[in-house]
Structures are given as C-alpha cells and as structure tokens.
Design an enzyme around this catalytic site. Structure first.
Site, PDB file in Angstrom:
ATOM      1  CG  HIS A  37       2.878   0.637  -5.591  1.00 32.89           C
ATOM      2  ND1 HIS A  37       3.100   1.680  -4.725  1.00 32.89           N
ATOM      3  CD2 HIS A  37       3.485  -0.434  -5.049  1.00 32.89           C
ATOM      4  CE1 HIS A  37       3.802   1.252  -3.692  1.00 32.89           C
ATOM      5  NE2 HIS A  37       4.058  -0.028  -3.854  1.00 32.89           N
ATOM      6  N   GLY A  57       0.796  -1.217   0.000  1.00 35.11           N
ATOM      7  CA  GLY A  57       0.000   0.000   0.000  1.00 35.11           C
ATOM      8  C   GLY A  57       0.826   1.263   0.000  1.00 35.11           C
ATOM      9  CD  GLU A  93       3.590   9.442 -10.518  1.00 37.12           C
ATOM     10  OE1 GLU A  93       4.573   9.595 -11.280  1.00 37.12           O
ATOM     11  OE2 GLU A  93       3.127  10.360  -9.809  1.00 37.12           O
TER      12      GLU A  93
END
Ligand code: PAF
Length: 285
Positions: free
Chosen positions: A37, A31, A35
């Site tokens: 991910h 989490g 950017e």
C-alpha cells in the site's frame, strides 16, 4: 492529514480541492497497511497534488464463509503510517455510512472476466469489488486511482468497469511488492503460522521459475502449468485452488503463449489462508 468519517466530510474536502483545480490521486484499501500500500501512496503523491486514501473493509466482497469478521484491522497504526507517507485525506467510513439501505443495493457487475480465477472460487466477490470501487470513484472523483498488480484480475475488472461506465479516471496498475524471500506482501500473510509462512515461498519461487522457462523459449502453457503444479505440491501444506495462464488484461485462455502478454496466476491455500500471486510476462514471437 485530514480524516473524514462521513460522506459529508469527504465531499466537503474533495469539493475544496476541486475548486482549487487540484489533481486528486486515490488509493482505495481495506487497511492493515503494508509496504505494498505504501508504494501506491508514494506513487500517488509523486503524480498528483492531493492524495486520498480510503480504509474500508468492504463486507460486500466477502463470501458468507470468508474472513470478513476476522480480517485484520489496526486503524491507529494505519493512520500513523498514512500520515508518515503524506496522505492528505484519509476516508474511514462505517459500513452503515456506505451501505445505509443494505441489503437493498444497486450492484455493479462486470461480466465475463469475473467468472474465472478468483471469481470462480469466490462467487460474487468481484460484484462487491466493482460496486465499492464505483461508489468510491463517485465520491472521491479522482483523476488517477492506484491498484496493486498482486490482484491482477481486480485491476483488469476495474479497468473494464471504468471503460464500460465511462468513469473519468486513469487507472494506474503498480508492481507487486515482496518480502525479502519473495512472498508477495498481503494483509492476509499475518494469518500464516511459521510452517505455512515458510512453505508459502514456493508461490513466488514457482512463478520465477516459470518466467525463466519462458525466457528460455518455452511457449507451451500446459507444460509451464504442470511445472508450477509439481513445485507447489512439493510443499505438504499447499492445497492448489488454481494455476492459470491467460492473456492480460483480456483474461482469455491460451495454449501457446507466442506473441502475447500473459498472466500466470496462482491461488493456493496454506491451512485456512488462501494466498494469491502472479507474474505478467511479455512474450515476443
Ligand atoms: O484491493 C483491495 O484492497 C480491495 O479489493 C479494494 C480495491 C479496496 C475494494 O474494497
């Protein structure tokens, strides 16, 4: 976008897609999406019929004195970002859903390549990574799984695990995404204060210089490491954990870089924040 909080909800959604013969792309994350991910999700969208994103801060991969408790979390923001990128299923379990019998646990250990670089500085870290990724692969049953090369050692470890345990999944390593000034995107960059943030740019600058020196013909790993060390130590807040040049993905130590694909990997602390960065260079004879 569907959200699964439990294993039952996840399995139901996955089984539906499997029955329909859909190809599943999987992006595992902790989490606080950025950017980097985003680029994994976009690639997974382009190459599969159905994209699963997991958001789970995995306590098993943090040491006792590490940042598990304060690791940045913002589920609402992550959910909106994932939805904007077209994620089909977001898996966001509680710790007790994933590890109901903790601390009694079956662990996955990839030996050898986990004992150096980040594995040496963070004992047990890669057991935690391999264990959660193996569990997630068993739950999500993806055709392809996407990992960023910023954690190049993690990519090598997962590739080894997939090979050794015969997981029917293709691992897709994806390029590092950087800020405009070169700093590799990382959820942990939020920990840096202004001065640390400014000085941290030396990581990508030194790797860029190292690559340029190799392209100019330098083949001596020791000289490249020394050049990087000097550049990094020009920044007063930098404390070097390691600078290593190894073959990739086998992670073997080398003196000469002739005819090899090499990983130049760094871990450097700025204040309380430990940053990693690397470059992979293909070297001809
Ligand atoms: O790279 C990460 O964010 C984590 O190590 C991973 C692969 C999601 C496992 O917790």
């Amino acid at each position: 976008m569907r959200i699964a909080l439990t294993l039952t909800e996840l399995r139901t959604a996955i089984n539906e897609q499997k029955r329909l013969g859909k190809k599943i792309g999987f992006v595992p994350t902790m989490g606080y999406l950025h950017e980097g991910h985003g680029s994994l999700i976009t690639r997974a969208k382009a190459e599969n019929d159905y994209v699963v994103l997991s958001i789970f801060v995995n306590p098993l991969q943090f040491g006792p004195n590490e940042d598990y408790e304060r690791y940045p979390r913002d589920f609402a923001k992550d959910r909106d970002y994932a939805e904007s990128l077209g994620v089909d299923l977001l898996f966001h379990p509680e710790v007790r859903e994933i590890y109901p019998n903790y601390p009694s646990l079956t662990k996955v250990t990839v030996s050898g390549i986990t004992e150096l670089l980040c594995g040496a500085s963070r004992p047990g870290h890669f057991d935690g990574v391999a264990t959660i990724v193996a569990k997630l692969f068993n739950l999500v049953m993806p055709d392809r799984a996407y990992f960023g090369l910023k954690d190049a050692q993690q990519v090598a470890v997962i590739q080894q695990m997939v090979k050794d345990l015969n997981f029917p999944v293709e691992i897709v390593p994806c390029p590092i995404i950087r800020e405009e000034d070169g700093l590799a995107k990382s959820s942990r960059n939020v920990y840096l204060n202004n001065e640390e943030r400014k000085q941290a740019v030396i990581l990508s600058q030194s790797l860029k210089k190292a690559k340029a020196e190799i392209e100019r013909g330098e083949r001596n790993a020791g000289r490249i490491k020394e050049m990087i060390r000097e550049m990094i130590l020009s920044q007063p807040l930098a404390v070097i954990d390691y600078i290593e040049i190894l073959t990739f993905p086998s992670l073997e130590k080398i003196d000469s870089m002739e005819n090899k694909t090499v990983l130049i990997a760094l871990a450097v602390k700025f204040g309380q924040t430990r940053l990693i960065d690397n470059v992979i260079v293909e070297i001809g004879g």
